[in-house]
Write an enzyme that holds these catalytic residues in place. Sequence first.
Site, PDB file in Angstrom:
ATOM      1  N   ASN A   1      25.715  30.340  23.551  1.00  0.00           N
ATOM      2  CA  ASN A   1      24.916  29.557  22.615  1.00  0.00           C
ATOM      3  C   ASN A   1      25.203  28.067  22.840  1.00  0.00           C
ATOM      4  O   ASN A   1      26.290  27.570  22.569  1.00  0.00           O
ATOM      5  CB  ASN A   1      25.279  29.980  21.183  1.00  0.00           C
ATOM      6  CG  ASN A   1      24.472  29.237  20.147  1.00  0.00           C
ATOM      7  OD1 ASN A   1      24.252  28.041  20.262  1.00  0.00           O
ATOM      8  ND2 ASN A   1      24.040  29.954  19.122  1.00  0.00           N
TER       9      ASN A   1
ATOM     10  N   LYS B   1      26.425  25.920  19.884  1.00  0.00           N
ATOM     11  CA  LYS B   1      27.838  26.094  19.573  1.00  0.00           C
ATOM     12  C   LYS B   1      28.690  25.345  20.605  1.00  0.00           C
ATOM     13  O   LYS B   1      29.676  24.694  20.254  1.00  0.00           O
ATOM     14  CB  LYS B   1      28.214  27.581  19.556  1.00  0.00           C
ATOM     15  CG  LYS B   1      27.562  28.337  18.410  1.00  0.00           C
ATOM     16  CD  LYS B   1      28.227  29.634  17.976  1.00  0.00           C
ATOM     17  CE  LYS B   1      28.687  30.589  18.975  1.00  0.00           C
ATOM     18  NZ  LYS B   1      28.941  31.946  18.404  1.00  0.00           N
TER      19      LYS B   1
ATOM     20  N   GLU C   1      28.643  42.972  24.797  1.00  0.00           N
ATOM     21  CA  GLU C   1      27.897  43.514  23.667  1.00  0.00           C
ATOM     22  C   GLU C   1      28.675  43.295  22.373  1.00  0.00           C
ATOM     23  O   GLU C   1      29.850  43.676  22.280  1.00  0.00           O
ATOM     24  CB  GLU C   1      27.655  45.013  23.877  1.00  0.00           C
ATOM     25  CG  GLU C   1      26.468  45.505  23.090  1.00  0.00           C
ATOM     26  CD  GLU C   1      26.351  47.029  23.136  1.00  0.00           C
ATOM     27  OE1 GLU C   1      25.781  47.594  22.188  1.00  0.00           O
ATOM     28  OE2 GLU C   1      26.842  47.632  24.114  1.00  0.00           O
TER      29      GLU C   1
ATOM     30  N   ASP D   1      32.836  33.717  16.913  1.00  0.00           N
ATOM     31  CA  ASP D   1      31.830  34.564  16.281  1.00  0.00           C
ATOM     32  C   ASP D   1      31.642  34.076  14.852  1.00  0.00           C
ATOM     33  O   ASP D   1      32.613  33.913  14.112  1.00  0.00           O
ATOM     34  CB  ASP D   1      32.205  36.041  16.324  1.00  0.00           C
ATOM     35  CG  ASP D   1      30.945  36.916  16.309  1.00  0.00           C
ATOM     36  OD1 ASP D   1      30.016  36.625  17.086  1.00  0.00           O
ATOM     37  OD2 ASP D   1      30.865  37.858  15.507  1.00  0.00           O
TER      38      ASP D   1
ATOM     39  N   GLY E   1      20.243  27.079  14.039  1.00  0.00           N
ATOM     40  CA  GLY E   1      20.355  28.320  13.271  1.00  0.00           C
ATOM     41  C   GLY E   1      19.906  28.149  11.828  1.00  0.00           C
ATOM     42  O   GLY E   1      18.815  27.659  11.535  1.00  0.00           O
ATOM     43  N   TYR E   2      20.779  28.533  10.913  1.00  0.00           N
ATOM     44  CA  TYR E   2      20.443  28.487   9.482  1.00  0.00           C
ATOM     45  C   TYR E   2      20.706  27.110   8.859  1.00  0.00           C
ATOM     46  O   TYR E   2      20.557  26.947   7.640  1.00  0.00           O
ATOM     47  CB  TYR E   2      21.266  29.549   8.736  1.00  0.00           C
ATOM     48  CG  TYR E   2      20.999  30.969   9.210  1.00  0.00           C
ATOM     49  CD1 TYR E   2      19.911  31.693   8.725  1.00  0.00           C
ATOM     50  CD2 TYR E   2      21.831  31.585  10.148  1.00  0.00           C
ATOM     51  CE1 TYR E   2      19.663  32.994   9.153  1.00  0.00           C
ATOM     52  CE2 TYR E   2      21.591  32.886  10.600  1.00  0.00           C
ATOM     53  CZ  TYR E   2      20.510  33.577  10.093  1.00  0.00           C
ATOM     54  OH  TYR E   2      20.260  34.862  10.524  1.00  0.00           O
TER      55      TYR E   2
ATOM     56  N   LYS F   1      28.951  17.077  10.673  1.00  0.00           N
ATOM     57  CA  LYS F   1      29.002  18.526  10.458  1.00  0.00           C
ATOM     58  C   LYS F   1      30.383  19.066  10.863  1.00  0.00           C
ATOM     59  O   LYS F   1      31.012  19.811  10.105  1.00  0.00           O
ATOM     60  CB  LYS F   1      27.887  19.237  11.248  1.00  0.00           C
ATOM     61  CG  LYS F   1      27.906  20.747  11.059  1.00  0.00           C
ATOM     62  CD  LYS F   1      26.816  21.479  11.831  1.00  0.00           C
ATOM     63  CE  LYS F   1      27.072  22.985  11.787  1.00  0.00           C
ATOM     64  NZ  LYS F   1      26.193  23.753  12.668  1.00  0.00           N
TER      65      LYS F   1
ATOM     66  N   HIS G   1      32.648  25.206   8.874  1.00  0.00           N
ATOM     67  CA  HIS G   1      33.394  26.400   9.296  1.00  0.00           C
ATOM     68  C   HIS G   1      33.929  26.248  10.723  1.00  0.00           C
ATOM     69  O   HIS G   1      35.090  26.480  10.994  1.00  0.00           O
ATOM     70  CB  HIS G   1      32.453  27.605   9.188  1.00  0.00           C
ATOM     71  CG  HIS G   1      31.088  27.350   9.780  1.00  0.00           C
ATOM     72  ND1 HIS G   1      30.235  26.416   9.259  1.00  0.00           N
ATOM     73  CD2 HIS G   1      30.457  27.845  10.878  1.00  0.00           C
ATOM     74  CE1 HIS G   1      29.139  26.367   9.993  1.00  0.00           C
ATOM     75  NE2 HIS G   1      29.242  27.215  10.983  1.00  0.00           N
ATOM     76  N   ARG G   2      33.052  25.829  11.647  1.00  0.00           N
ATOM     77  CA  ARG G   2      33.467  25.730  13.061  1.00  0.00           C
ATOM     78  C   ARG G   2      34.454  24.571  13.250  1.00  0.00           C
ATOM     79  O   ARG G   2      35.436  24.711  13.987  1.00  0.00           O
ATOM     80  CB  ARG G   2      32.232  25.552  13.952  1.00  0.00           C
ATOM     81  CG  ARG G   2      32.540  25.504  15.451  1.00  0.00           C
ATOM     82  CD  ARG G   2      31.297  25.727  16.308  1.00  0.00           C
ATOM     83  NE  ARG G   2      30.748  27.042  16.069  1.00  0.00           N
ATOM     84  CZ  ARG G   2      29.634  27.261  15.354  1.00  0.00           C
ATOM     85  NH1 ARG G   2      28.941  26.244  14.865  1.00  0.00           N
ATOM     86  NH2 ARG G   2      29.211  28.487  15.150  1.00  0.00           N
TER      87      ARG G   2
HETATM   88  P1  ITT Z   1      27.436  33.943  21.382  1.00  0.00           P
HETATM   89  O1  ITT Z   1      27.699  35.334  20.869  1.00  0.00           O
HETATM   90  O2  ITT Z   1      27.063  33.902  22.827  1.00  0.00           O
HETATM   91  O3  ITT Z   1      28.545  33.004  21.061  1.00  0.00           O
HETATM   92  P2  ITT Z   1      25.402  33.838  19.253  1.00  0.00           P
HETATM   93  O4  ITT Z   1      24.296  32.884  18.975  1.00  0.00           O
HETATM   94  O5  ITT Z   1      25.065  35.298  19.304  1.00  0.00           O
HETATM   95  O6  ITT Z   1      26.134  33.356  20.600  1.00  0.00           O
HETATM   96  P3  ITT Z   1      27.019  34.272  16.870  1.00  0.00           P
HETATM   97  O7  ITT Z   1      26.822  35.747  16.929  1.00  0.00           O
HETATM   98  O8  ITT Z   1      28.377  33.767  16.561  1.00  0.00           O
HETATM   99  O9  ITT Z   1      26.567  33.582  18.222  1.00  0.00           O
HETATM  100  O10 ITT Z   1      26.071  33.544  15.834  1.00  0.00           O
HETATM  101  C1  ITT Z   1      25.263  34.207  14.978  1.00  0.00           C
HETATM  102  C2  ITT Z   1      24.106  33.367  14.548  1.00  0.00           C
HETATM  103  O11 ITT Z   1      24.494  32.650  13.371  1.00  0.00           O
HETATM  104  C3  ITT Z   1      23.591  32.307  15.509  1.00  0.00           C
HETATM  105  O12 ITT Z   1      22.663  32.815  16.422  1.00  0.00           O
HETATM  106  C4  ITT Z   1      22.950  31.314  14.544  1.00  0.00           C
HETATM  107  O13 ITT Z   1      21.659  31.753  14.181  1.00  0.00           O
HETATM  108  C5  ITT Z   1      23.862  31.421  13.348  1.00  0.00           C
HETATM  109  N1  ITT Z   1      24.882  30.365  13.354  1.00  0.00           N
HETATM  110  C6  ITT Z   1      26.102  30.386  13.959  1.00  0.00           C
HETATM  111  N2  ITT Z   1      26.756  29.242  13.733  1.00  0.00           N
HETATM  112  C7  ITT Z   1      25.940  28.484  12.969  1.00  0.00           C
HETATM  113  C8  ITT Z   1      26.035  27.198  12.412  1.00  0.00           C
HETATM  114  O14 ITT Z   1      27.102  26.429  12.606  1.00  0.00           O
HETATM  115  N3  ITT Z   1      25.004  26.739  11.689  1.00  0.00           N
HETATM  116  C9  ITT Z   1      23.901  27.496  11.478  1.00  0.00           C
HETATM  117  N4  ITT Z   1      23.723  28.713  11.983  1.00  0.00           N
HETATM  118  C10 ITT Z   1      24.736  29.209  12.720  1.00  0.00           C
END
Ligand code: ITT
Length: 196
Positions: A6, A9, A37, A66, A149-150, A171, A176-177
């Site tokens: 991603n 990220k 997976e 994650d 994302g969200y 941010k 969280h991150r």
């Molecule tokens: P990887 O597994 O390759 O790291 P991913 O996009 O599948 O990529 P996640 O499963 O950790 O990663 O993320 C789940 C989803 O949550 C991601 O696709 C976003 O839609 C959302 N997300 C994650 N971090 C976020 C953030 O900081 N702000 C908003 N949405 C976020």
Amino acid sequence: MLATRNRDKISEIQEALRGLSVRLIPAAEWGELPEVEEDQDTLQGNAIKKARMLADITGIPTLADDTGLEVAALNGAPGVHSSRYSGENATYEENVRKLLREMQTIPDGRRQARFRCVMAVAMGEQLRTVEGECRGMIIRERRGQGGFGYDPVFLLPELDKTFAELTLNEKNRISHRGIALRKAREVLRELFGIGE
Ligand code: ITT
């Protein structure tokens, strides 16, 4: 190694780990690597799986992230399924649309949510996990152009801004991150002597 595909990220991680005397290699730059997976039922399980698998293949210390959005009124959904909430290969937009639809009838006072980020650092036998959490509210309409994302529907009530209305650095300071990455910096120093 950064065990994530991603790009959004990756940008946040690279910025937060800036200054460390180490080169960060996104998984996509390594060449052929198997798709991991995400079939565990916890964020921690998936983060560990991603970090271990890529560390074993590459022989390089690996950091995996994650993350899930947990909405109290939806009993913690989308949670560990956040990336595929509206189906396999769902876009950010489709996931946000489904979230707003599911929450249509939930009143303003019951829209609390939190992002939870679990990071795993792995290398050989060594394994550590750290976590970060950020609490907010899900609003009814998107606000802001930043983030991913969200983020456009995740409001931080004390700032009256969504994550999408913050710069990447703003941010990272509260997210969280960002919180998990400040702990991960410590772990990298303790395990591998990686410092400024
Ligand atoms: P990887 O597994 O390759 O790291 P991913 O996009 O599948 O990529 P996640 O499963 O950790 O990663 O993320 C789940 C989803 O949550 C991601 O696709 C976003 O839609 C959302 N997300 C994650 N971090 C976020 C953030 O900081 N702000 C908003 N949405 C976020």
